[in-house]
Design a protein around this motif. Structure first.
Motif, PDB file in Angstrom:
ATOM      1  N   LEU A  57       0.839  -1.191   0.000  1.00  0.00           N
ATOM      2  CA  LEU A  57       0.000   0.000   0.000  1.00  0.00           C
ATOM      3  C   LEU A  57       0.882   1.252   0.000  1.00  0.00           C
ATOM      4  N   THR A  59       0.770   5.691   0.352  1.00  0.00           N
ATOM      5  CA  THR A  59      -0.093   6.752   0.879  1.00  0.00           C
ATOM      6  C   THR A  59      -0.995   7.294  -0.236  1.00  0.00           C
ATOM      7  N   PHE A  62      -4.664   6.039  -0.771  1.00  0.00           N
ATOM      8  CA  PHE A  62      -5.794   6.493   0.042  1.00  0.00           C
ATOM      9  C   PHE A  62      -6.621   7.566  -0.669  1.00  0.00           C
ATOM     10  N   GLN A 158      -5.860   6.906   6.417  1.00  0.00           N
ATOM     11  CA  GLN A 158      -4.472   6.652   6.811  1.00  0.00           C
ATOM     12  C   GLN A 158      -4.396   6.317   8.291  1.00  0.00           C
ATOM     13  N   GLN A 159      -5.150   7.075   9.098  1.00  0.00           N
ATOM     14  CA  GLN A 159      -5.171   6.778  10.526  1.00  0.00           C
ATOM     15  C   GLN A 159      -5.768   5.396  10.750  1.00  0.00           C
ATOM     16  N   TYR A 161      -5.556   2.830   8.805  1.00  0.00           N
ATOM     17  CA  TYR A 161      -4.508   1.837   8.535  1.00  0.00           C
ATOM     18  C   TYR A 161      -3.596   1.700   9.757  1.00  0.00           C
ATOM     19  N   ILE A 162      -3.174   2.843  10.284  1.00  0.00           N
ATOM     20  CA  ILE A 162      -2.262   2.840  11.431  1.00  0.00           C
ATOM     21  C   ILE A 162      -2.914   2.152  12.624  1.00  0.00           C
ATOM     22  N   THR A 165      -2.970  -1.707  12.264  1.00  0.00           N
ATOM     23  CA  THR A 165      -1.681  -2.366  12.470  1.00  0.00           C
ATOM     24  C   THR A 165      -1.269  -2.357  13.939  1.00  0.00           C
ATOM     25  N   GLN A 166      -1.737  -1.357  14.696  1.00  0.00           N
ATOM     26  CA  GLN A 166      -1.328  -1.267  16.096  1.00  0.00           C
ATOM     27  C   GLN A 166      -2.311  -1.920  17.046  1.00  0.00           C
ATOM     28  N   ASN A 167      -3.565  -1.833  16.699  1.00  0.00           N
ATOM     29  CA  ASN A 167      -4.626  -2.226  17.615  1.00  0.00           C
ATOM     30  C   ASN A 167      -5.630  -3.080  16.847  1.00  0.00           C
TER      31      ASN A 167
END
Lengths: 415, 415
Positions: A57, A59, A62, A158-159, A161-162, A165-167
């Motif tokens: 992916l 940026t 998006f 974008q957030q 996606y973040i 991956t984190q949560n």
């Protein structure tokens, strides 16, 4: 919000209109036409992914918007159909493809769920007048979104996606696609999301919780419905001791909520709710949905050797130790319905010690802190306690929301 | 690019200036002052993380800039020091903290590497006139970056996060921090990155490869250096058969390069190089760096029972099967140096069958496709073959770069 009086219609909410003969339209298009267009559009756009190998992916992905024409006679690669000619836009296809992969949904499965059977229109339109479709296999919900909401979702990607991956256990809605169906001058935007409410499992209560007290009681009209959506004050009345979770599940839920609220707050998002649907394994009376399983049981089923009797007052240990909530329900039909459902519930207990399954998710996140909201807040704060109005600053909203859920809705079992 | 004639200086490149007595300054600040300020600034800003619990990253974090004053007499929490008063900016601290964690670098280790011992200034300044410091433990490189490069890196950060999560083996530079040291009217921006060249391992050749042929030969002056940086045409001459990798390593390297190039292309980044440093396990003559280990061996070491004789012409099987490159080198001192180094090499073979370790990474990615570059390209394309100029369109650059590396630099062992 309800407006009457449009010629030939008996009921209108937002763009959704129900005619006297019961036909539902949205922006004057029949929902059956919208449904077919959605299926055609998704089948075509998602199938195209077959020709594009999966790649990392970027940026840039998006922001992509792909647009396709669907003339009635068939177009370049698009099939002929019996609807009016339309155009179909697909937002950020590569990003949503990643999100679907992230949640283990492959293309064939996605297409099969959405396109192989008719979609089911949910009778309970939201306050915004959106229309909701559910796939027959219970996996997905398709919801119309306003133009501003669609823009907001695109800004969030974008957030999002973040966050994934984190949560990965996030309770935020799972977004699997964002599209726009354009016919004539009308544009209907819709998002494909996860379904929170299993239709095959009997749901006895459903709550929309915000952590506010002001006007947070379901109206008598709502309560008269077969499947009312209850609110914060109703919850406090029905479950004064809250819903008891195992210590580990409670800690994880509270942590996930905090992480999700951090994201929502960073985008000045407010007015979101926690949807909590309750299935009572010891007293599985469906009051909600179209539960396929008509469970043929007594209010108090014959106690089974390993089952805890549901109604006699529980011992203190039962009351504060819900471990056995994970044991299968006494009723084999209910057990099979729970197993069949693609949505899994969170074991809990109520104040009586009944074993519950909770279906939980954050909903309505696409409302930003707009001027209109500020105005509304300013106005209300003149006439009532500012803090109890649901429309307040995002930081305050998030804190109140979390502490209500942490302290009043969910309780932690003592280890 | 080299300018002389500044009063009192004998040599100037970019902002880097070497006085007649050998003192190096950057923007008229002595590099020892810059070094100390960097250590003070990083120690202070990174230590603050101790007070902030780790939390999920938000898109908002990529834009944060924190600024701190370091008056000589000590400030609010900042220590007194013997330098001129300065200010220190820390860009996107939460994001870089995540990147460091991603690469398994904890705060204590990072601070110890950078602040516990003096930094070593690398004598070989880049063409841009940057200054480079290396930490004594070989783990990090600190490089001054121009204002535009710092801006570009900040724009890249979100994509960088996405890349790390998808392609953790990326060959892109590993960025661990971006800072600005401001003293008087001078601003010196610098990035903390991974170090590619182990100082304790003898490097016999070093290449900067772009896949271009035009002007891609090291100058006679460069070649006269102890540790010249050779270029594409030199590589073709020295290694006409390329460097042989095991099939799996080759496939992985080619795949990683393709994924990295996709990212660089999507940001219109060009002019990046692949830095390839070669350690010959069978003939470990250091020509590069400040190898701590002065290996006390002959050009042709005494053959060991399990070692492959280094110089006699290899058999065809040796030539095309580098598996035994993973066997330890004959020289125990070299073996210990390789084990001690925090940087690991990629086993390979040269045309003679010698076992090699390659230290590989993409460098110089912070140059965007600016108007100046376009102009340069247009100008050159009038006087020479447009395709061989290194300044061309990013798509073309990426394709040429990959095919050169895939076909001429690295060779795949036949299974």
């Amino acid at each position: 919000m309800t407006a009457n009086g449009a010629p030939g219609s008996s009921h209108k909410r937002g763009h959704r209109r129900v005619s006297r003969d019961g036909n539902v339209t949205f922006k004057r298009r029949s929902t059956s036409e919208i449904m077919t267009a959605i299926q055609l559009g998704i089948e075509y756009t998602v199938s195209r992914e077959n020709h594009t190998p999966m790649r990392d992916l970027l940026t840039h992905d998006f922001c992509v918007v792909e647009s396709f024409d669907f003339p009635s006679d068939g177009g370049r690669g698009t099939p002929a159909h019996k609807l009016s000619s339309f155009a179909f836009k697909c937002y950020a296809p590569a990003a949503f493809r990643h999100f679907r992969r992230f949640y283990g949904i492959n293309m064939a499965q996605f297409l099969h769920s959405i396109c192989a059977s008719s979609l089911l229109e949910l009778p309970n339109a939201g306050a915004s007048g959106s229309i909701f479709f559910r796939t027959a296999d219970d996996c997905f919900i398709i919801k119309t979104v306003q133009s501003g909401e669609a823009k907001y979702l695109r800004r969030l990607l974008q957030q999002y996606y973040i966050t994934l991956t984190q949560n990965p256990g996030t309770l935020l809605p799972k977004f699997y696609g964002l599209y726009c169906y354009k016919c004539g001058s009308k544009r209907i935007r819709f998002a494909v999301m996860n379904n929170l409410l299993p239709s095959s499992v009997p749901i006895c209560e459903k709550f929309d919780l915000k952590g506010s007290t002001y006007k947070r009681r379901a109206s008598p009209e709502e309560k008269a419905k077969a499947c009312p959506t209850l609110k914060d004050l109703d919850f406090r009345e029905i479950h004064p001791s809250g819903l008891l979770l195992e210590a580990e599940a409670y800690d994880q839920l509270v942590d996930t909520l905090a992480r999700d609220c951090l994201v929502l707050r960073s985008f000045s998002i407010m007015d979101y709710s926690l949807l909590v649907a309750v299935c009572n394994l010891d007293s599985p009376d469906a009051v909600c949905g179209d539960a396929e399983v008509k469970l043929n049981h007594q209010l108090i089923p014959t106690p089974q050797p390993d089952a805890i009797a549901p109604h006699p007052p529980p011992t203190e240990q039962q009351r504060w130790h819900p471990a056995s909530a994970t044991a299968p329900p006494a009723d084999p039909e209910l057990e099979s319905a729970i197993k069949r459902s693609p949505i899994s519930g969170l074991p809990a207990r109520n104040e009586r010690g009944d074993r519950l399954l909770l279906y939980v998710g954050i909903v309505d996140i696409l409302q930003d802190y707009r001027l209109a909201k500020r105005m509304e807040h300013t106005m209300w704060s003149l006439v009532t306690d500012a803090e109890s109005v649901s429309v307040v600053h995002p930081d305050f909203y998030s804190t109140r929301y979390q502490s209500f859920l942490r302290e009043f809705v969910f309780k932690r079992s003592v280890d």
